[in-house]
Design an enzyme around this catalytic site. Structure first.
Site, short mmCIF file in Angstrom:
data_model
loop_
_atom_site.label_atom_id
_atom_site.label_comp_id
_atom_site.label_asym_id
_atom_site.label_seq_id
_atom_site.Cartn_x
_atom_site.Cartn_y
_atom_site.Cartn_z
N THR A 86 0.88 -1.18 0.00
CA THR A 86 0.00 0.00 0.00
C THR A 86 0.92 1.23 0.00
O THR A 86 1.07 1.90 1.02
CB THR A 86 -0.92 0.01 1.24
OG1 THR A 86 -0.12 -0.22 2.41
CG2 THR A 86 -1.97 -1.07 1.17
N LEU A 152 4.55 -6.44 12.92
CA LEU A 152 5.93 -6.97 12.91
C LEU A 152 6.93 -5.88 12.53
O LEU A 152 6.65 -5.00 11.72
CB LEU A 152 6.06 -8.18 11.99
CG LEU A 152 5.57 -8.10 10.55
CD1 LEU A 152 6.64 -7.54 9.66
CD2 LEU A 152 5.16 -9.49 10.10
N ARG A 153 8.08 -5.99 13.17
CA ARG A 153 9.17 -5.06 12.86
C ARG A 153 10.17 -5.78 11.97
O ARG A 153 10.48 -6.96 12.21
CB ARG A 153 9.91 -4.65 14.14
CG ARG A 153 9.14 -3.74 15.05
CD ARG A 153 9.75 -3.73 16.42
NE ARG A 153 9.77 -5.08 16.98
CZ ARG A 153 10.40 -5.44 18.09
NH1 ARG A 153 11.09 -4.57 18.77
NH2 ARG A 153 10.35 -6.68 18.54
N GLU A 154 10.68 -5.10 10.98
CA GLU A 154 11.72 -5.69 10.17
C GLU A 154 12.92 -6.00 11.06
O GLU A 154 13.19 -5.26 12.00
CB GLU A 154 12.11 -4.75 9.04
CG GLU A 154 10.97 -4.58 8.06
CD GLU A 154 11.36 -3.78 6.83
OE1 GLU A 154 12.56 -3.62 6.56
OE2 GLU A 154 10.43 -3.32 6.15
N LYS A 203 -4.00 0.11 13.98
CA LYS A 203 -2.69 0.04 13.32
C LYS A 203 -2.10 1.43 13.09
O LYS A 203 -0.96 1.72 13.46
CB LYS A 203 -2.83 -0.71 11.99
CG LYS A 203 -1.56 -0.78 11.16
CD LYS A 203 -0.45 -1.52 11.89
CE LYS A 203 0.89 -1.27 11.28
NZ LYS A 203 1.33 -2.22 10.31
N ALA A 251 16.99 8.39 21.19
CA ALA A 251 17.19 9.56 20.33
C ALA A 251 18.14 9.19 19.20
O ALA A 251 18.98 8.30 19.33
CB ALA A 251 17.77 10.70 21.16
N GLY A 252 18.01 9.87 18.08
CA GLY A 252 18.88 9.57 16.94
C GLY A 252 18.62 10.53 15.79
O GLY A 252 18.12 11.65 16.00
N CYS A 259 7.38 1.89 6.86
CA CYS A 259 6.11 2.02 7.58
C CYS A 259 5.87 3.39 8.19
O CYS A 259 4.93 4.08 7.83
CB CYS A 259 6.02 0.95 8.67
SG CYS A 259 5.88 -0.69 7.99
N LYS A 319 17.41 0.87 9.73
CA LYS A 319 17.70 0.50 11.12
C LYS A 319 18.57 -0.75 11.08
O LYS A 319 18.80 -1.31 10.00
CB LYS A 319 16.41 0.26 11.90
CG LYS A 319 15.63 -0.95 11.42
CD LYS A 319 14.47 -1.23 12.36
CE LYS A 319 13.88 -2.58 12.06
NZ LYS A 319 12.77 -2.93 12.94
C1 UDX Z 1 7.38 -0.48 12.52
C2 UDX Z 1 6.58 -0.90 13.76
O1 UDX Z 1 7.45 -1.00 14.89
C3 UDX Z 1 5.85 -2.21 13.51
O2 UDX Z 1 5.02 -2.54 14.62
C4 UDX Z 1 4.99 -2.07 12.25
O3 UDX Z 1 4.33 -3.28 11.95
C5 UDX Z 1 5.84 -1.63 11.07
O4 UDX Z 1 6.53 -0.42 11.39
P1 UDX Z 1 9.74 -1.15 11.44
O5 UDX Z 1 9.46 -0.12 10.40
O6 UDX Z 1 10.24 -2.49 11.02
O7 UDX Z 1 8.43 -1.43 12.32
O8 UDX Z 1 10.85 -0.54 12.42
P2 UDX Z 1 10.95 -0.01 13.92
O9 UDX Z 1 11.77 -0.94 14.71
O10 UDX Z 1 9.65 0.36 14.47
O11 UDX Z 1 11.83 1.33 13.67
C6 UDX Z 1 11.35 2.37 12.82
C7 UDX Z 1 12.35 3.49 12.76
O12 UDX Z 1 12.41 4.18 14.00
C8 UDX Z 1 13.78 3.07 12.43
O13 UDX Z 1 14.33 3.99 11.52
C9 UDX Z 1 14.49 3.14 13.76
O14 UDX Z 1 15.85 3.38 13.63
C10 UDX Z 1 13.77 4.31 14.42
N1 UDX Z 1 13.77 4.29 15.89
C11 UDX Z 1 13.15 3.29 16.57
C12 UDX Z 1 14.38 5.34 16.59
O15 UDX Z 1 14.93 6.27 16.02
N2 UDX Z 1 14.34 5.32 17.96
C13 UDX Z 1 13.72 4.32 18.67
O16 UDX Z 1 13.72 4.39 19.91
C14 UDX Z 1 13.11 3.27 17.95
#
Ligand code: UDX
Length: 428
Positions: A86, A152-154, A203, A251-252, A259, A319
Site C-alpha cells: 500500500t 511486525l518489525r523488520e 494500526k 534519540a537519533g 512504515c 535501522k
Molecule cells: C514499525 C513498527 O514498529 C511495527 O510494529 C509495524 O508493523 C511496522 O513499522 P519497522 O518499520 O520495522 O516497524 O521498524 P521499527 O523498529 O519500528 O523502527 C522504525 C524506525 O524508527 C527506524 O528507523 C528506527 O531506527 C527508528 N527508531 C526506533 C528510533 O529512532 N528510535 C527508537 O527508539 C526506535
C-alpha cells in the site's frame, strides 16, 4: 486450516511462513512467476533473521507452497489474507490500487463462504470498500471481511509474529470470529476482537504513537544539548515509569523505513478527510525531518566546508538487522553529503547492494574499518550492534582527523573520547 496469502512481500511471506510453522496449510500467491519459483526453491529475496530456515522447513513439510494463481488459492482456502503493498502517493495518501485489484480478482473466484482478511496497512474504512468491491464483482459471493493488522518489525519479524503482544481482529460479522481465533490460537496471545474500522485505526494509531515517542525524545534531546543534560539518563528516568515505558525512546537521526513515514502521513491525511486536522502528528513529522538536518549541521560546523571532504559512513539501512533502505534517513544524509561535494565511503553489513542504487556516487567498501581510510570524519548512521566492537583505535589512526558523529547514540562517549576521538552524538 487452509489459508491463502495474496502478496509474497515482507508481510505476506513472514506471515505465511509463521502460519505454516504452527501447522496451517498455506498457499502464498504472487504475480511474479520468477519470485514464486525461487521462493519454492527456498531463496528469500529479503534479509530477515530466521525466515529462510522457516520457509525451507515448511516447504519441505508440504505446509507452505507458492503459486501465481489466485483462483487456485481461493478455491483451496477458507481464509484469504490480502498482504499486498500500500505505497504512499506524492500527496501523502495511500495507493490502494493493489488492494482493490486483489479484491476484484478474489471476488470472481469465490464459490462458497470465504473470509477475506486485510493484513496490509490501510486507512480506516478500507475494509468496507473491500466488501463493496467483492459484492460488486460477484453479487452472490458469501463473504466476511476482516481487518487483522500486522505489528511486525523488520529485523525481528519472525519473532514478532511467533510471539505477538496481541492479535487484533476487526470483524463485520460474528461468523468470522471463530475461524480467526482458530488460526491464531497456536500463537498463545490475547486476541482482541473489534469492529472493522477500529482494527484499521489501531494500526495507524499505534504506529503514529511510536513515531510520536521517537520525535518526542528527539525534541527532548535538543533541550539536553542546549542545557548540558544527558538524553539517555532522561529517557531511562522517564521510561522507568510503567505508564511510559523505555521502548522507542532512543534519540537519533530520526525514524525511517517503509512504515512510519508512510503511515504517519496517511493517518494525517485520512484524519483531514474525516474532518480532523491532526496538528500533533504534523509536528511529529516536522521534528523527524529536522533531526537529519540538525545532525548535518553538526557535521558542517566541524568540517566547515564539505566539498572534497572524505567522509566514512557506517550504516545505510533504515535501522539495524535489515537490508531495507526504504526511506532510510542514512541514505538521505549520504545524498545530502554527496550533493554538497563530499566524497563518501560507506559500509553496511547487509544493505550495500540496495543502497548503491540510491547513492551511486558513494563508494562501498568491504569491511567496516575501511571507511576510516583517509577520512576527515566518520558518521555512524544505523544502529547495527556489530559496529560497537569495531577496532576504533586502529580506525582512528587511519583517519585524517578524528571526528566521529554517532547518529544513533550507539557508542560509549567516554570510551571513544579516551581513544582521542572528537565524539559527537545526539543529546548527550
Ligand atoms: C514499525 C513498527 O514498529 C511495527 O510494529 C509495524 O508493523 C511496522 O513499522 P519497522 O518499520 O520495522 O516497524 O521498524 P521499527 O523498529 O519500528 O523502527 C522504525 C524506525 O524508527 C527506524 O528507523 C528506527 O531506527 C527508528 N527508531 C526506533 C528510533 O529512532 N528510535 C527508537 O527508539 C526506535
Amino acid at each position: 486450516m487452509n489459508l491463502a496469502i495474496v502478496g509474497s512481500g515482507y508481510v505476506g511471506l513472514v506471515t505465511g511462513a509463521c502460519f505454516a510453522e504452527v501447522g496451517h496449510t498455506v498457499i502464498c500467491v504472487d504475480n511474479d512467476l520468477k519470485k514464486v519459483h525461487s521462493l519454492q526453491d527456498g531463496h528469500i529475496p529479503i534479509y530477515e533473521p530466521g525466515l529462510e530456515e522457516l520457509v525451507k522447513k515448511n516447504v519441505a513439510a508440504g505446509r507452505l507452497s507458492f503459486t501465481t494463481s489466485i483462483g487456485d488459492a481461493v478455491e483451496a482456502s477458507k481464509v484469504i489474507f490480502i498482504a499486498v503493498p500500500t505505497p504512499p502517493q506524492p500527496d501523502g495518501s495511500v495507493d490502494l490500487s493493489f488492494v482493490e485489484g486483489v479484491a476484484r480478482e478474489v471476488a470472481v473466484h469465490i464459490k462458497e463462504y470465504r473470509i477475506i482478511v486485510d493484513k496490509s496497512t490501510v486507512p480506516v474504512k478500507t475494509g468496507e470498500k473491500v466488501a463493496q468491491t467483492i459484492s460488486r464483482y460477484n453479487p452472490s459471493a458469501d463473504i466476511d471481511v476482516v481487518s487483522n493488522p500486522e505489528f511486525l518489525r523488520e529485523g525481528s519479524a519472525v519473532e514478532d509474529l511467533m510471539k505477538p503482544d496481541r492479535i487484533v481482529v476487526g470483524v463485520s460479522s460474528d461468523r468470522a470470529i471463530e475461524p480467526m481465533k482458530e488460526i491464531y490460537t497456536p500463537f498463545n496471545a490475547p486476541i482482541m476482537v473489534t469492529d472493522l474500522n477500529s482494527a484499521e485505526l489501531i494500526k495507524h494509531a499505534a504506529n503514529s504513537f511510536l513515531a510520536l515517542k521517537i520525535s518526542y525524545i528527539n525534541a527532548v534531546a535538543a533541550i539536553c544539548e542546549a542545557s548540558g543534560a544527558n538524553i539517555e539518563r532522561v529517557a531511562d528516568g522517564m521510561g522507568a515509569d510503567k505508564r511510559i515505558g523505555r521502548a522507542f525512546l532512543n534519540a537519533g537521526i530520526g525514524y525511517g523505513g517503509s512504515c512510519f513515514p508512510k503511515d504517519i502521513s496517511a493517518f494525517i491525511r485520512i484524519s483531514r478527510e474525516l474532518g480532523y486536522q491532526f496538528h500533533l502528528l504534523e509536528e511529529v513529522e516536522r521534528i523527524n525531518a529536522d533531526q537529519a538536518q540538525r545532525f548535518l549541521k553538526k557535521v558542517r560546523e566541524s568540517l566547515w566546508v564539505l566539498r572534497h571532504k572524505k567522509i566514512g559512513v557506517l550504516g545505510l539501512a533504515f535501522k539495524g538487522n535489515t537490508d531495507d533502505v526504504r526511506s532510510s534517513v542514512a541514505i538521505a544524509i549520504v545524498q545530502q553529503l554527496i550533493a554538497e561535494g563530499a566524497e563518501v565511503k560507506a559500509y553496511d553489513p547487509k544493505a550495500m547492494d540496495k543502497a548503491q542504487l540510491l547513492i551511486p556516487g558513494a563508494k562501498m567498501v568491504e569491511k567496516a574499518e575501511d571507511v576510516a581510510e583517509g577520512a576527515d570524519a566518520l558518521l555512524l548512521l544505523t544502529e547495527w550492534t556489530e559496529f560497537k566492537p569495531l577496532p576504533w583505535q586502529a580506525m582512528k589512526k587511519k583517519m585524517l582527523s578524528p571526528l566521529l558523529f554517532d547518529g544513533r547514540n550507539l557508542l560509549n562517549p567516554e570510551e571513544l573520547r579516551a581513544l582521542g576521538f572528537t565524539y559527537t552524538s545526539i543529546g548527550r
